[in-house]
Motif scaffolding. Structure first.
Motif, PDB file in Angstrom:
ATOM      1  N   ARG A 141       0.840  -1.203   0.000  1.00 41.89           N
ATOM      2  CA  ARG A 141       0.000   0.000   0.000  1.00 41.89           C
ATOM      3  C   ARG A 141       0.876   1.254   0.000  1.00 41.89           C
ATOM      4  NH1 ARG A 141      -2.030   3.791   3.491  1.00 41.89           N
ATOM      5  NH2 ARG A 141      -4.180   4.506   3.119  1.00 41.89           N
ATOM      6  N   PHE A 142       0.630   2.122  -0.966  1.00 36.32           N
ATOM      7  CA  PHE A 142       1.369   3.375  -1.116  1.00 36.32           C
ATOM      8  C   PHE A 142       0.437   4.562  -0.902  1.00 36.32           C
ATOM      9  CE2 PHE A 142       3.699   0.255  -3.442  1.00 36.32           C
ATOM     10  CZ  PHE A 142       5.032   0.644  -3.437  1.00 36.32           C
ATOM     11  N   VAL A 143       0.984   5.681  -0.497  1.00 29.76           N
ATOM     12  CA  VAL A 143       0.217   6.932  -0.453  1.00 29.76           C
ATOM     13  C   VAL A 143       0.840   7.986  -1.368  1.00 29.76           C
ATOM     14  CG1 VAL A 143      -0.690   6.537   1.858  1.00 29.76           C
ATOM     15  CG2 VAL A 143       1.496   7.745   1.590  1.00 29.76           C
ATOM     16  N   ASP A 144       2.005   7.691  -1.940  1.00 27.04           N
ATOM     17  CA  ASP A 144       2.660   8.607  -2.872  1.00 27.04           C
ATOM     18  C   ASP A 144       2.521   8.040  -4.285  1.00 27.04           C
ATOM     19  OD1 ASP A 144       4.219  10.307  -4.328  1.00 27.04           O
ATOM     20  OD2 ASP A 144       6.132   9.716  -3.414  1.00 27.04           O
ATOM     21  N   PRO A 145       1.724   8.674  -5.149  1.00 27.72           N
ATOM     22  CA  PRO A 145       1.539   8.132  -6.501  1.00 27.72           C
ATOM     23  C   PRO A 145       2.814   8.141  -7.326  1.00 27.72           C
ATOM     24  CG  PRO A 145       0.552  10.312  -6.309  1.00 27.72           C
ATOM     25  CD  PRO A 145       0.933   9.894  -4.929  1.00 27.72           C
ATOM     26  N   GLU A 146       3.772   8.986  -6.965  1.00 28.57           N
ATOM     27  CA  GLU A 146       5.030   9.059  -7.712  1.00 28.57           C
ATOM     28  C   GLU A 146       5.942   7.875  -7.410  1.00 28.57           C
ATOM     29  OE1 GLU A 146       5.368  11.393  -9.911  1.00 28.57           O
ATOM     30  OE2 GLU A 146       3.570  12.495  -9.334  1.00 28.57           O
ATOM     31  N   ALA A 147       5.597   7.062  -6.401  1.00 32.74           N
ATOM     32  CA  ALA A 147       6.426   5.923  -6.011  1.00 32.74           C
ATOM     33  C   ALA A 147       6.073   4.656  -6.777  1.00 32.74           C
ATOM     34  CB  ALA A 147       6.300   5.671  -4.510  1.00 32.74           C
ATOM     35  N   ILE A 148       5.158   4.767  -7.744  1.00 35.57           N
ATOM     36  CA  ILE A 148       4.765   3.642  -8.589  1.00 35.57           C
ATOM     37  C   ILE A 148       4.939   4.053 -10.053  1.00 35.57           C
ATOM     38  CG2 ILE A 148       2.919   2.048  -9.231  1.00 35.57           C
ATOM     39  CD1 ILE A 148       1.618   2.615  -6.530  1.00 35.57           C
ATOM     40  N   ARG A 149       5.682   3.246 -10.819  1.00 34.22           N
ATOM     41  CA  ARG A 149       5.932   3.569 -12.219  1.00 34.22           C
ATOM     42  C   ARG A 149       5.662   2.340 -13.095  1.00 34.22           C
ATOM     43  NH1 ARG A 149      11.763   6.829 -11.675  1.00 34.22           N
ATOM     44  NH2 ARG A 149      10.917   8.661 -10.550  1.00 34.22           N
ATOM     45  N   PRO A 150       4.574   2.344 -13.859  1.00 30.12           N
ATOM     46  CA  PRO A 150       4.355   1.246 -14.810  1.00 30.12           C
ATOM     47  C   PRO A 150       5.474   1.199 -15.842  1.00 30.12           C
ATOM     48  CG  PRO A 150       2.339   2.523 -14.468  1.00 30.12           C
ATOM     49  CD  PRO A 150       3.456   3.292 -13.831  1.00 30.12           C
ATOM     50  N   TYR A 151       5.994   0.003 -16.125  1.00 31.76           N
ATOM     51  CA  TYR A 151       7.052  -0.110 -17.128  1.00 31.76           C
ATOM     52  C   TYR A 151       6.792  -1.247 -18.124  1.00 31.76           C
ATOM     53  CZ  TYR A 151       9.321  -4.198 -14.905  1.00 31.76           C
ATOM     54  OH  TYR A 151       9.614  -5.446 -14.413  1.00 31.76           O
ATOM     55  N   GLY A 152       5.668  -1.925 -17.954  1.00 36.73           N
ATOM     56  CA  GLY A 152       5.309  -2.982 -18.890  1.00 36.73           C
ATOM     57  C   GLY A 152       3.825  -3.274 -18.820  1.00 36.73           C
ATOM     58  N   ILE A 153       3.311  -3.812 -19.923  1.00 36.42           N
ATOM     59  CA  ILE A 153       1.913  -4.218 -19.975  1.00 36.42           C
ATOM     60  C   ILE A 153       1.863  -5.710 -20.279  1.00 36.42           C
ATOM     61  CG2 ILE A 153      -0.312  -3.888 -21.092  1.00 36.42           C
ATOM     62  CD1 ILE A 153       0.594  -1.088 -21.826  1.00 36.42           C
ATOM     63  N   LEU A 154       1.245  -6.452 -19.399  1.00 32.20           N
ATOM     64  CA  LEU A 154       1.155  -7.902 -19.538  1.00 32.20           C
ATOM     65  C   LEU A 154      -0.171  -8.287 -20.177  1.00 32.20           C
ATOM     66  CD1 LEU A 154       2.429  -8.823 -15.968  1.00 32.20           C
ATOM     67  CD2 LEU A 154       3.754  -8.921 -18.080  1.00 32.20           C
ATOM     68  N   ILE A 155      -0.115  -9.177 -21.164  1.00 36.23           N
ATOM     69  CA  ILE A 155      -1.307  -9.657 -21.858  1.00 36.23           C
ATOM     70  C   ILE A 155      -1.308 -11.182 -21.830  1.00 36.23           C
ATOM     71  CG2 ILE A 155      -2.519  -9.766 -24.067  1.00 36.23           C
ATOM     72  CD1 ILE A 155      -1.540  -7.057 -24.754  1.00 36.23           C
ATOM     73  N   LYS A 156      -2.505 -11.750 -21.595  1.00 37.43           N
ATOM     74  CA  LYS A 156      -2.630 -13.211 -21.580  1.00 37.43           C
ATOM     75  C   LYS A 156      -3.936 -13.606 -22.248  1.00 37.43           C
ATOM     76  CE  LYS A 156      -3.684 -15.667 -17.863  1.00 37.43           C
ATOM     77  NZ  LYS A 156      -4.710 -16.642 -18.349  1.00 37.43           N
ATOM     78  N   ASN A 157      -3.830 -14.570 -23.148  1.00 40.25           N
ATOM     79  CA  ASN A 157      -5.019 -15.153 -23.756  1.00 40.25           C
ATOM     80  C   ASN A 157      -5.781 -15.963 -22.720  1.00 40.25           C
ATOM     81  OD1 ASN A 157      -6.791 -16.938 -25.353  1.00 40.25           O
ATOM     82  ND2 ASN A 157      -5.626 -16.193 -27.117  1.00 40.25           N
ATOM     83  N   GLU A 158      -7.094 -15.857 -22.740  1.00 38.09           N
ATOM     84  CA  GLU A 158      -7.896 -16.599 -21.781  1.00 38.09           C
ATOM     85  C   GLU A 158      -7.709 -18.108 -21.908  1.00 38.09           C
ATOM     86  OE1 GLU A 158     -11.121 -15.004 -19.426  1.00 38.09           O
ATOM     87  OE2 GLU A 158      -8.939 -14.929 -19.190  1.00 38.09           O
ATOM     88  N   GLU A 159      -7.288 -18.547 -23.085  1.00 38.72           N
ATOM     89  CA  GLU A 159      -7.057 -19.978 -23.284  1.00 38.72           C
ATOM     90  C   GLU A 159      -5.754 -20.456 -22.645  1.00 38.72           C
ATOM     91  OE1 GLU A 159      -9.229 -22.032 -24.735  1.00 38.72           O
ATOM     92  OE2 GLU A 159     -10.581 -20.309 -24.875  1.00 38.72           O
ATOM     93  N   THR A 160      -4.868 -19.504 -22.311  1.00 37.63           N
ATOM     94  CA  THR A 160      -3.611 -19.870 -21.657  1.00 37.63           C
ATOM     95  C   THR A 160      -3.883 -20.121 -20.178  1.00 37.63           C
ATOM     96  OG1 THR A 160      -2.372 -18.467 -23.185  1.00 37.63           O
ATOM     97  CG2 THR A 160      -1.241 -19.160 -21.161  1.00 37.63           C
ATOM     98  N   PRO A 161      -3.584 -21.286 -19.651  1.00 34.60           N
ATOM     99  CA  PRO A 161      -3.883 -21.570 -18.251  1.00 34.60           C
ATOM    100  C   PRO A 161      -3.042 -20.725 -17.309  1.00 34.60           C
ATOM    101  CG  PRO A 161      -2.542 -23.331 -19.202  1.00 34.60           C
ATOM    102  CD  PRO A 161      -2.928 -22.430 -20.342  1.00 34.60           C
ATOM    103  N   ASP A 162      -3.601 -20.387 -16.150  1.00 33.13           N
ATOM    104  CA  ASP A 162      -2.851 -19.686 -15.113  1.00 33.13           C
ATOM    105  C   ASP A 162      -1.775 -20.594 -14.561  1.00 33.13           C
ATOM    106  OD1 ASP A 162      -4.383 -17.405 -15.339  1.00 33.13           O
ATOM    107  OD2 ASP A 162      -5.839 -18.063 -13.837  1.00 33.13           O
ATOM    108  N   GLU A 163      -0.582 -20.022 -14.397  1.00 30.02           N
ATOM    109  CA  GLU A 163       0.537 -20.809 -13.854  1.00 30.02           C
ATOM    110  C   GLU A 163       0.458 -20.826 -12.329  1.00 30.02           C
ATOM    111  OE1 GLU A 163       2.802 -22.463 -15.517  1.00 30.02           O
ATOM    112  OE2 GLU A 163       2.080 -21.870 -17.494  1.00 30.02           O
TER     113      GLU A 163
END
Length: 458
Positions: free
Chosen positions: A436-458
């Motif tokens: 849990r963070f209260v400073d929005p600047e302390a989180i930086r997205p650097y990738g976007i993950l995509i998964k096909n629904e047909e791919t089973p969860d590991e």
């Protein structure tokens, strides 16, 4: 000859300054899109610095796949616009088909479009390098990008939505021409900002309605600031003032005095996207055989097995600090965490109000653990992708590539987070921990993950 001065919030200086009225008029927001109808006017406003995309050229003479319905054309319009901005203009989808595979950047764009639509926004493509500075200020102006994506998904920048009744005739006074409606919208939004003494870009009209009642018009508008508590303060002030009306104000005197309430929701107008936002050389396929855990920032990094990462180009998006994105576990390196993309699943603001109904379950525990600094609205990330951000905080979306071919996917943001800036909790995740963070600047997205629904969860 003297020049009149007024107060203006300068986001670069992060304080209120005195500027001339002439300069203030140049800084006021503009109407980017407007559709004046008989019963309603829909529009989108943006700050003066925002450069809207010209959508006409990439959509001219577009050829859709055979058998695609009108409701499915939006996806292909979005991809055609993206192809144009990447200097690969080809809007004939019968000869250059859309391939919905996890490693295809066009699928990534479709995923982002689905994400942005949750917040009533639309993608805006640009050939320029989109800055990641002043993240919360830009989001409060209704303009988001990858630096503020996690703020949208947690409703960290909520908008207070009001609907004012005005003693004006929709057709005769406002909807005569597009110009008269634009003049009214700009005067109205600037007037609300003036009486609240807040930046004009923080007030945006969303629509104007004709209730079919003589000499009455309804105006739907929103107020947002970088600080949720400040937004609520302004909303409460406006409620109080609207009870008595604004009889001496040139524009707002037409507002009918009433006990107006507001609804709270995350709301943006545009999500800026540029080819410079992506770093395909750092894409990574987590569906191949690999270890389950590595280390980043001297903390465990649980790999998102079964997912495909589209890397974001973030090295030059922030300050001169380059260590945060490293993989050597040195001082200054940030850890890895995951953030969901389904706004409703992590809804933090309900219609009844802000403080009373914030879904911030671990706030009290955070304060008990680490002090009053954490007694602020919280942002949550998960140490694990599956069991943490997914599936509880993701939403499936389906791509209809052809009449007989469709695929369904989910999306998660992969982030770097600043060590020592969070509290650790066992809830609300099923596997691993929530930070849990209260400073929005302390989180930086650097990738976007995509998964096909047909791919089973590991």
């Amino acid at each position: 000859m003297t020049t009149a001065l007024v107060q203006f919030y300068d986001p670069s200086k992060k304080r209120t300054i005195m500027i001339s009225v002439r300069l203030l008029n140049e800084l006021r927001p503009k109407v980017v899109q407007i559709n004046v109808g008989k019963n309603m006017t829909k529009l989108k406003m943006a700050p003066k610095w925002f450069k809207p995309e010209n959508q006409e050229k990439p959509l001219k003479n577009i050829v859709y796949p055979k058998g695609i319905s009108k409701n499915q054309q939006h996806t292909f319009n979005t991809v055609a616009r993206y192809r144009a901005v990447t200097n690969k203009p080809n809007n004939n989808f019968q000869t250059s088909s859309l391939e919905p595979t996890e490693n295809n950047a066009e699928l990534l764009v479709i995923a982002l479009d689905n994400f942005v639509q949750q917040f009533h926004g639309q993608l805006s493509f640009s050939k320029e390098n989109v800055t990641f500075d002043e993240t919360t200020h830009r989001a409060a102006c209704g303009i988001a990008n990858f630096s503020s994506a996690h703020l949208l998904a947690t409703n960290y920048i909520p908008t207070a939505i009001f609907v004012f009744k005005m003693d004006l005739d929709y057709e005769r006074d406002l909807a005569r021409t597009s110009e008269t409606m634009q003049d009214f919208v700009l005067n109205f939004s600037n007037s609300i900002a003036d009486i609240l003494n807040c930046p004009s870009d923080y007030v945006r009209v969303n629509s104007v309605h004709n209730p079919k009642i003589r000499r009455q018009t309804k105006v739907d508008f929103g107020i947002s600031t970088p600080n949720p508590a400040e937004t609520e303060k302004l909303a409460e002030e406006l409620k109080i003032r609207a009870k008595k009306g604004f009889p001496k104000h040139r524009i707002l005197k037409y507002v009918k005095p009433d006990e107006y309430d507001c609804k709270w929701m995350p709301l943006i107008n545009f999500f800026q996207l540029s080819p410079f936002d992506f770093a395909p050389e750092h894409n990574r396929d987590y569906t191949t055989d690999m270890s389950e855990k590595e280390t980043r920032g001297s903390l465990p990094y649980f790999l998102p097995l079964g997912w495909y990462r589209h890397a974001l180009k973030v090295v030059d998006k922030y300050s001169n600090d380059q260590l945060w994105l490293g993989s050597s576990n040195v001082d200054g390196e940030w850890a890895v965490a995951f953030h969901g993309t389904h706004g409703e699943a992590v809804k933090g603001i309900k219609e009844e109000g802000l403080r009373k109904t914030t879904n911030d379950a671990m706030r009290k525990d955070a304060v008990q653990m680490s002090g009053t600094y954490f007694d602020k609205p919280g942002l949550y990330v998960a140490t694990h992708c599956t069991g943490g951000s997914h599936p509880a905080y993701t939403q499936p979306f389906t791509v209809q590539a052809t009449k007989n071919k469709s695929e369904t996917f989910r999306v998660v943001f992969q982030c770097r987070v600043k060590p020592g800036s969070y509290t650790t909790h066992s809830s609300p995740v099923k596997i691993g921990h929530a930070w849990r963070f209260v400073d929005p600047e302390a989180i930086r997205p650097y990738g976007i993950l995509i998964k096909n629904e047909e791919t089973p969860d590991e």
